[in-house]
Design a protein around this motif. Structure first.
Motif, short mmCIF file in Angstrom:
data_model
loop_
_atom_site.label_atom_id
_atom_site.label_comp_id
_atom_site.label_asym_id
_atom_site.label_seq_id
_atom_site.Cartn_x
_atom_site.Cartn_y
_atom_site.Cartn_z
N ARG A 1 27.08 42.44 31.86
CA ARG A 1 27.98 41.44 32.43
C ARG A 1 29.27 42.09 32.93
O ARG A 1 29.79 41.72 33.99
N ASN A 2 29.78 43.05 32.18
CA ASN A 2 30.98 43.75 32.64
C ASN A 2 30.72 44.47 33.95
O ASN A 2 31.57 44.49 34.85
N SER A 3 29.54 45.06 34.08
CA SER A 3 29.21 45.76 35.31
C SER A 3 29.03 44.80 36.48
O SER A 3 29.43 45.10 37.61
N VAL A 4 28.42 43.63 36.21
CA VAL A 4 28.22 42.64 37.27
C VAL A 4 29.56 42.12 37.76
O VAL A 4 29.78 41.94 38.97
N VAL A 5 30.49 41.88 36.84
CA VAL A 5 31.81 41.40 37.23
C VAL A 5 32.53 42.45 38.07
O VAL A 5 33.17 42.13 39.08
N ILE B 1 34.34 43.99 43.73
CA ILE B 1 34.52 45.15 44.62
C ILE B 1 35.22 44.74 45.91
O ILE B 1 36.18 45.35 46.35
N ASN B 2 34.74 43.68 46.53
CA ASN B 2 35.30 43.25 47.82
C ASN B 2 36.15 41.98 47.70
O ASN B 2 36.74 41.55 48.68
N HIS B 3 36.17 41.39 46.52
CA HIS B 3 36.92 40.14 46.36
C HIS B 3 38.41 40.43 46.38
O HIS B 3 38.90 41.29 45.65
N PRO B 4 39.18 39.72 47.20
CA PRO B 4 40.63 39.98 47.27
C PRO B 4 41.34 39.43 46.05
O PRO B 4 40.94 38.41 45.47
N LEU B 5 42.41 40.08 45.64
CA LEU B 5 43.21 39.61 44.51
C LEU B 5 44.32 38.70 45.02
O LEU B 5 45.52 39.00 44.93
N GLU C 1 40.16 46.70 33.35
CA GLU C 1 41.56 46.85 33.71
C GLU C 1 41.74 47.21 35.18
O GLU C 1 42.70 46.80 35.82
N GLY C 2 40.84 48.00 35.70
CA GLY C 2 40.96 48.43 37.08
C GLY C 2 39.60 48.62 37.72
O GLY C 2 38.56 48.53 37.06
N SER C 3 39.60 48.87 39.02
CA SER C 3 38.36 49.06 39.76
C SER C 3 38.15 50.55 40.06
O SER C 3 39.10 51.28 40.35
N ARG C 4 36.91 50.98 39.98
CA ARG C 4 36.56 52.36 40.33
C ARG C 4 36.19 52.51 41.80
O ARG C 4 35.86 53.60 42.25
N TYR C 5 36.23 51.40 42.53
CA TYR C 5 35.83 51.41 43.94
C TYR C 5 36.94 52.04 44.77
O TYR C 5 38.10 51.58 44.75
#
Length: 380
Positions: free
Chosen positions: A106-110, A115-119, A142-146
């Motif tokens: 689930r953490n990986s799916v989120v 990845i592309n969703h704007p904050l 906490e953060g994105s690896r993308y």
């Protein structure tokens, strides 16, 4: 001959989800069974929507681990399965929050969904009632690896009532199924493939069907928003009340979101899972565009009462009288009746147990309720 006669299957199947055993009828999915248990056991679902046929199996947020297939075949399933598409078997054992594999998945799916969703939650109209917000709070990192450039789409104008922000879309297909199953002719769908896939209409057509406004209710994120409500207010500042009217087109049962005397928006009534509630006749309580967009006056409706707000929801701010209060008692929490309930009067020497506090004039403060002074008056 008797041995050749097939045994009748049981009327209900026993399934165990996170050490909770219950009986459900055949054909029930793991997700539906988990919702009967409730609480944290229930897997999140971003694409599954009970009233929509064919929904589910897109977002992969409802993955669970089947540690025992059934009584006849107790072998565990080698991979995690989508609970919204997997039906239970008699004797099945499922792990949801008790499985480290499931939590990691689930953490990986989120992380993948973001990845592309704007904050842009501070400016998004879906803030406060966004399923992706809740999901990222529970399973986000906490953060994105993308490290690559995010995909960005232009805003699509889908008519005078609906605004499409494709950049926020997670391709759950709910709006496509809604338009396909409610309207006579679907005018929007998925265009292109892979990273270029997007919800759009061919050659910029507008969505004009009288039930097309329901795509706003089924959207789990802020991709499809109500133009009549855009940037007007925050949902936690509004007061949601259930109301109804005699509508010849739809069921006429809605939720009014008002601030003061002004009705800011109208939505269909939803359950605790964010799905539209069924009407009295058993059919889904879809509402028409007239009720949703044009009836913005309290005089147009008959108020049924305040909407029941979930305890954890930010919409429940300042609406304590309609929150779901816990039904726990001392006996239920402790598992037994308490042996001693302390009588504070026998321990403290502040108040006289023989004095009725309700009969004291003014507040019960030290100035008007002096224990030693009252004892002295009694002796006199």
């Amino acid at each position: 001959m008797a041995d050749e006669i097939k045994q009748q299957p049981p009327a209900n199947f026993k399934v165990t989800i996170d050490n909770v055993t219950l009986e459900v009828p055949p054909g029930t999915t793991i997700l539906q069974a988990a919702r009967l248990v409730g609480g944290d056991v229930t897997p999140p679902a971003m694409c599954f929507y009970t009233p929509l046929k064919g929904s589910g199996g897109k977002c992969r947020t409802c993955l669970v681990e089947v540690s025992k297939g059934s009584e006849k075949d107790p072998r565990p399933m080698p991979k995690l399965v989508a609970s919204c598409r997997t039906t239970v078997m008699d004797g099945m054992e499922v792990k949801s929050i008790t499985s480290e594999r499931v939590i990691a998945a689930r953490n990986s799916v989120v992380e993948f969904l973001l990845i592309n969703h704007p904050l842009d939650c501070p400016i998004c109209d879906q803030a406060g009632e966004c399923d992706l917000q809740d999901l990222s709070y529970e399973h986000g990192k906490e953060g994105s690896r993308y490290e690559f450039k995010k995909r960005v789409f232009k805003k699509h104008n889908l008519g005078k009532y609906i605004q499409l922000h494709m950049t926020r879309c997670i391709l759950c297909y709910r709006c496509v199924f809604t338009a396909d199953q409610l309207t006579n002719k679907r005018q929007h769908g998925i265009l292109d493939r892979g990273d270029h896939a997007e919800i759009a209409t061919y050659i910029e057509k507008s969505l004009d069907n009288e039930f097309i406004g329901n795509v706003i209710d089924v959207c789990p994120v802020g991709a499809l928003t109500d133009k009549t409500f855009r940037f007007k207010n925050r949902v936690w500042f509004t007061k949601p009340v259930d109301a109804h009217r005699d509508c010849p087109t739809c069921c006429g049962k809605v939720t009014l979101w008002a601030r003061g005397p002004e009705v800011l928006r109208v939505t269909a009534r939803k359950d605790q899972w964010g799905e539209i509630l069924p009407d009295d006749d058993g059919k889904t309580g879809w509402i028409c565009n007239e009720c949703r967009f044009e009836k913005k006056d309290v005089k147009d409706w008959i108020i049924d009462g305040p909407m029941k707000v979930a305890r954890h929801s930010v919409i429940g701010a300042n609406h304590y009288e309609v929150l779901d209060t816990p039904k726990e008692t001392i006996d239920e929490v402790m598992g037994r009746a308490p042996k001693l309930l302390m009588d504070i009067h026998s321990v403290s020497e502040v108040n006289d147990p023989n004095v009725d506090l309700s009969k004291i004039d003014g507040p019960a403060t030290g100035a008007v309720f002096n224990h030693k002074k009252m004892i002295g008056e009694k002796k006199d």
